[in-house]
Design a protein around this motif. Structure first.
Motif, PDB file in Angstrom:
ATOM      1  N   VAL A  83     -44.159 -39.338   3.390  1.00 37.82           N
ATOM      2  CA  VAL A  83     -44.262 -38.741   4.721  1.00 37.82           C
ATOM      3  C   VAL A  83     -45.720 -38.406   5.030  1.00 37.82           C
ATOM      4  CG1 VAL A  83     -43.696 -36.711   6.105  1.00 37.82           C
ATOM      5  CG2 VAL A  83     -41.901 -37.880   4.817  1.00 37.82           C
ATOM      6  N   GLU A  84     -46.413 -37.805   4.067  1.00 33.12           N
ATOM      7  CA  GLU A  84     -47.824 -37.469   4.299  1.00 33.12           C
ATOM      8  C   GLU A  84     -48.644 -38.723   4.567  1.00 33.12           C
ATOM      9  OE1 GLU A  84     -51.609 -35.458   1.934  1.00 33.12           O
ATOM     10  OE2 GLU A  84     -49.557 -34.936   1.343  1.00 33.12           O
ATOM     11  N   LYS A  85     -48.355 -39.801   3.854  1.00 29.25           N
ATOM     12  CA  LYS A  85     -49.107 -41.039   4.006  1.00 29.25           C
ATOM     13  C   LYS A  85     -48.842 -41.713   5.346  1.00 29.25           C
ATOM     14  CE  LYS A  85     -49.579 -45.596   1.798  1.00 29.25           C
ATOM     15  NZ  LYS A  85     -49.144 -46.457   0.671  1.00 29.25           N
ATOM     16  N   HIS A  86     -47.603 -41.712   5.790  1.00 28.48           N
ATOM     17  CA  HIS A  86     -47.236 -42.475   6.982  1.00 28.48           C
ATOM     18  C   HIS A  86     -47.090 -41.640   8.250  1.00 28.48           C
ATOM     19  CE1 HIS A  86     -46.420 -46.284   4.865  1.00 28.48           C
ATOM     20  NE2 HIS A  86     -45.948 -45.530   3.888  1.00 28.48           N
ATOM     21  N   VAL A  87     -46.753 -40.371   8.112  1.00 29.49           N
ATOM     22  CA  VAL A  87     -46.483 -39.534   9.285  1.00 29.49           C
ATOM     23  C   VAL A  87     -47.524 -38.434   9.426  1.00 29.49           C
ATOM     24  CG1 VAL A  87     -44.767 -38.121  10.478  1.00 29.49           C
ATOM     25  CG2 VAL A  87     -44.012 -40.018   9.008  1.00 29.49           C
ATOM     26  N   GLY A  88     -47.791 -37.715   8.344  1.00 29.57           N
ATOM     27  CA  GLY A  88     -48.788 -36.661   8.414  1.00 29.57           C
ATOM     28  C   GLY A  88     -48.522 -35.560   7.409  1.00 29.57           C
ATOM     29  N   ARG A  89     -49.583 -34.872   7.008  1.00 22.78           N
ATOM     30  CA  ARG A  89     -49.447 -33.821   6.007  1.00 22.78           C
ATOM     31  C   ARG A  89     -48.618 -32.656   6.522  1.00 22.78           C
ATOM     32  NH1 ARG A  89     -54.637 -31.782   2.771  1.00 22.78           N
ATOM     33  NH2 ARG A  89     -54.308 -33.872   1.934  1.00 22.78           N
ATOM     34  N   SER A  90     -48.798 -32.287   7.775  1.00 24.67           N
ATOM     35  CA  SER A  90     -48.059 -31.136   8.299  1.00 24.67           C
ATOM     36  C   SER A  90     -46.563 -31.378   8.260  1.00 24.67           C
ATOM     37  CB  SER A  90     -48.510 -30.814   9.722  1.00 24.67           C
ATOM     38  OG  SER A  90     -48.241 -31.903  10.596  1.00 24.67           O
ATOM     39  N   GLN A  91     -46.124 -32.609   8.572  1.00 26.76           N
ATOM     40  CA  GLN A  91     -44.694 -32.910   8.515  1.00 26.76           C
ATOM     41  C   GLN A  91     -44.169 -32.863   7.085  1.00 26.76           C
ATOM     42  OE1 GLN A  91     -46.886 -34.579  10.318  1.00 26.76           O
ATOM     43  NE2 GLN A  91     -46.103 -34.791  12.407  1.00 26.76           N
ATOM     44  N   ALA A  92     -44.985 -33.339   6.125  1.00 29.69           N
ATOM     45  CA  ALA A  92     -44.568 -33.293   4.728  1.00 29.69           C
ATOM     46  C   ALA A  92     -44.402 -31.853   4.260  1.00 29.69           C
ATOM     47  CB  ALA A  92     -45.576 -34.032   3.854  1.00 29.69           C
ATOM     48  N   ASN A  93     -45.381 -31.018   4.573  1.00 31.77           N
ATOM     49  CA  ASN A  93     -45.304 -29.613   4.177  1.00 31.77           C
ATOM     50  C   ASN A  93     -44.153 -28.900   4.874  1.00 31.77           C
ATOM     51  OD1 ASN A  93     -47.405 -29.360   2.275  1.00 31.77           O
ATOM     52  ND2 ASN A  93     -48.925 -29.370   3.910  1.00 31.77           N
ATOM     53  N   LYS A  94     -43.944 -29.228   6.139  1.00 28.89           N
ATOM     54  CA  LYS A  94     -42.844 -28.616   6.883  1.00 28.89           C
ATOM     55  C   LYS A  94     -41.517 -28.876   6.203  1.00 28.89           C
ATOM     56  CE  LYS A  94     -39.872 -29.724  10.648  1.00 28.89           C
ATOM     57  NZ  LYS A  94     -39.551 -30.783  11.606  1.00 28.89           N
ATOM     58  N   SER A  95     -41.278 -30.129   5.800  1.00 25.50           N
ATOM     59  CA  SER A  95     -40.017 -30.481   5.149  1.00 25.50           C
ATOM     60  C   SER A  95     -39.803 -29.659   3.890  1.00 25.50           C
ATOM     61  CB  SER A  95     -39.999 -31.968   4.789  1.00 25.50           C
ATOM     62  OG  SER A  95     -39.962 -32.778   5.937  1.00 25.50           O
ATOM     63  N   LEU A  96     -40.822 -29.612   3.048  1.00 20.60           N
ATOM     64  CA  LEU A  96     -40.669 -28.905   1.777  1.00 20.60           C
ATOM     65  C   LEU A  96     -40.502 -27.407   1.988  1.00 20.60           C
ATOM     66  CD1 LEU A  96     -43.235 -30.785  -0.491  1.00 20.60           C
ATOM     67  CD2 LEU A  96     -40.771 -31.132  -0.317  1.00 20.60           C
ATOM     68  N   HIS A  97     -41.213 -26.848   2.950  1.00 20.69           N
ATOM     69  CA  HIS A  97     -41.099 -25.412   3.195  1.00 20.69           C
ATOM     70  C   HIS A  97     -39.701 -25.049   3.684  1.00 20.69           C
ATOM     71  CE1 HIS A  97     -45.742 -25.102   3.708  1.00 20.69           C
ATOM     72  NE2 HIS A  97     -45.367 -25.139   2.449  1.00 20.69           N
ATOM     73  N   ILE A  98     -39.126 -25.864   4.555  1.00 18.65           N
ATOM     74  CA  ILE A  98     -37.763 -25.601   5.029  1.00 18.65           C
ATOM     75  C   ILE A  98     -36.773 -25.709   3.877  1.00 18.65           C
ATOM     76  CG2 ILE A  98     -35.895 -26.461   6.518  1.00 18.65           C
ATOM     77  CD1 ILE A  98     -38.002 -27.218   8.569  1.00 18.65           C
ATOM     78  N   MET A  99     -37.053 -26.594   2.924  1.00 16.00           N
ATOM     79  CA  MET A  99     -36.180 -26.771   1.768  1.00 16.00           C
ATOM     80  C   MET A  99     -36.465 -25.740   0.674  1.00 16.00           C
ATOM     81  SD  MET A  99     -36.356 -30.946   1.618  1.00 16.00           S
ATOM     82  CE  MET A  99     -35.333 -31.135   0.146  1.00 16.00           C
ATOM     83  N   ILE A 100     -37.335 -24.767   0.972  1.00 20.10           N
ATOM     84  CA  ILE A 100     -37.710 -23.713   0.017  1.00 20.10           C
ATOM     85  C   ILE A 100     -38.299 -24.330  -1.250  1.00 20.10           C
ATOM     86  CG2 ILE A 100     -37.028 -21.474  -0.911  1.00 20.10           C
ATOM     87  CD1 ILE A 100     -36.381 -21.794   2.002  1.00 20.10           C
ATOM     88  N   ILE A 101     -39.159 -25.323  -1.048  1.00 18.22           N
ATOM     89  CA  ILE A 101     -39.891 -25.959  -2.142  1.00 18.22           C
ATOM     90  C   ILE A 101     -41.370 -25.729  -1.883  1.00 18.22           C
ATOM     91  CG2 ILE A 101     -40.465 -28.148  -3.252  1.00 18.22           C
ATOM     92  CD1 ILE A 101     -37.724 -29.186  -2.487  1.00 18.22           C
ATOM     93  N   ASP A 102     -42.104 -25.360  -2.932  1.00 15.76           N
ATOM     94  CA  ASP A 102     -43.540 -25.180  -2.774  1.00 15.76           C
ATOM     95  C   ASP A 102     -44.171 -26.463  -2.267  1.00 15.76           C
ATOM     96  OD1 ASP A 102     -43.478 -22.567  -3.539  1.00 15.76           O
ATOM     97  OD2 ASP A 102     -43.898 -22.980  -5.650  1.00 15.76           O
TER      98      ASP A 102
END
Length: 360
Positions: A201-220
């Motif tokens: 996701v970070e590579k193709h869409v963006g870092r913010s979207q990658a971090n958003k996904s993990l944060h919603i999933m309660i993953i660091d």
């Protein structure tokens, strides 16, 4: 592999050559999934949920920025290892409709029955330059299909001995969460599949979207590929498969230690034979190796967590804090209290995470 670059966005990146879908016409990242019989639901769900949460605002789940689809040759439901069934979305077709094709494995004894249609499809994808992903024991499937020759791949430490037995000479890695080697991506399963998905996701869409996904999933936040697999790193390098299997059994029973006789019995060998192999391979006894692993985990928890020493004692299979302290001092020359007083992030001197003395 040959790659092309889709235009139309400020962030450009490689995609599989021959892809039929221009970037402007659809999502920035698309993944087709092949599920093996008795696949690991957790690994699959973690991967998909990262894509789902990155694909839309909030958690509305619309496949705008990312697209995913479960593919099948028969469209029959696929049973996971926990008994939850998944209905495929569509039949196998042109693999170049996707940026990646991912194989999700599970129980290793079920991998023999992967269909010829799946293997053919994977070869078509590879020939077209579509990168292949092996999730959990999906790496086994890729190797059996002849699609990992010359590539490094990641396998779980839990499967490492099995992998070595079945695929001699394969360049495998079992001490990090995922591996990206050109157009082959593999991960150890579980939570690591979320981090591999976040990497994409970070590579193709963006870092913010990658971090958003993990944060919603309660993953660091996003972890890099070379992050060690969770648990205690063995740190004891040996080519002896009998010793390797014994060390893995020890890792699995850190909190409820088995006797050397019980370990040998589980492996179908005598205690004396196991002791001979440990002495030849590591110049120590199985008892000392097991104690070293438990103490290494205790040291790791002391410097990386806020758990009480009493809690750490239980997790590492010691009777109580005083028992842990006695054994800890013998190996490291200081007590757990000394390590804790140094502050998190500092550790006593030692010979690596699993330093094992000749005897304890």
């Amino acid at each position: 592999m040959g790659v092309g670059v889709r235009e139309g966005h400020s962030r450009s990146y490689p995609v599989a050559k021959g892809s039929l879908r221009p970037r402007e016409a659809g999502p920035r990242l698309s993944v087709g999934f092949l599920l093996t019989r008795q696949f690991t639901l957790c690994a699959f769900a973690n991967f998909v949920d990262v894509l789902r949460l990155a694909a839309d605002e909030g958690d509305r789940s619309r496949p705008i920025l990312c697209r995913w689809s479960v593919l099948s040759d028969t469209m029959d439901v696929v049973m996971s290892s926990c008994g939850v069934a998944v209905q495929p979305h569509e039949k196998l077709g042109d693999p170049t409709r996707f940026d990646y094709i991912a194989v999700v494995g599970g129980l290793t004894d079920a991998l023999e029955n992967v269909s010829h249609a799946y293997k053919t499809y994977l070869h078509r994808a590879a020939a077209a330059g579509v990168p292949l992903i092996g999730v959990c024991s999906g790496a086994f499937v890729l190797h059996r299909a002849g699609l990992l020759d010359g590539y490094k791949c990641c396998v779980s430490w839990f499967h490492s001995a099995d992998f070595l037995e079945q695929f001699q000479g394969l360049d495998h890695v079992s001490d990090q969460i995922f591996v990206v080697d050109r157009d082959r991506l593999t991960c150890s399963g579980g939570a690591s599949s979320a981090h591999l998905a976040a990497y994409l996701v970070e590579k193709h869409v963006g870092r913010s979207q990658a971090n958003k996904s993990l944060h919603i999933m309660i993953i660091d936040g996003v972890l890099q590929a070379d992050k060690p697999q969770p648990g205690i790193p063995i740190g004891l390098r040996t080519d002896d498969p009998l010793v390797q299997r014994a060390l893995l059994i020890m890792q699995q029973h850190i909190d409820t230690p088995l006797s050397v006789s019980e370990i040998a019995q589980r492996m179908g060998h005598s205690k004396r034979r196991l002791e001979r192999h440990f002495r030849a391979a590591l110049d120590t006894s199985p008892q000392a190796a097991f104690m070293g692993l438990r103490l290494a985990l205790a040291r790791h928890l002391l410097v990386s967590s806020n758990k009480t020493i009493a809690m750490i004692s239980v997790e590492c299979g010691f009777c109580d804090s005083s028992h842990l302290s006695r054994m800890f001092r013998r190996l490291y020359g200081c007590t757990p209290q000394d390590v804790r007083s140094m502050g998190l992030g500092e550790a006593p001197e030692g010979d690596g995470p699993a330093h094992v003395p000749k005897g304890l």
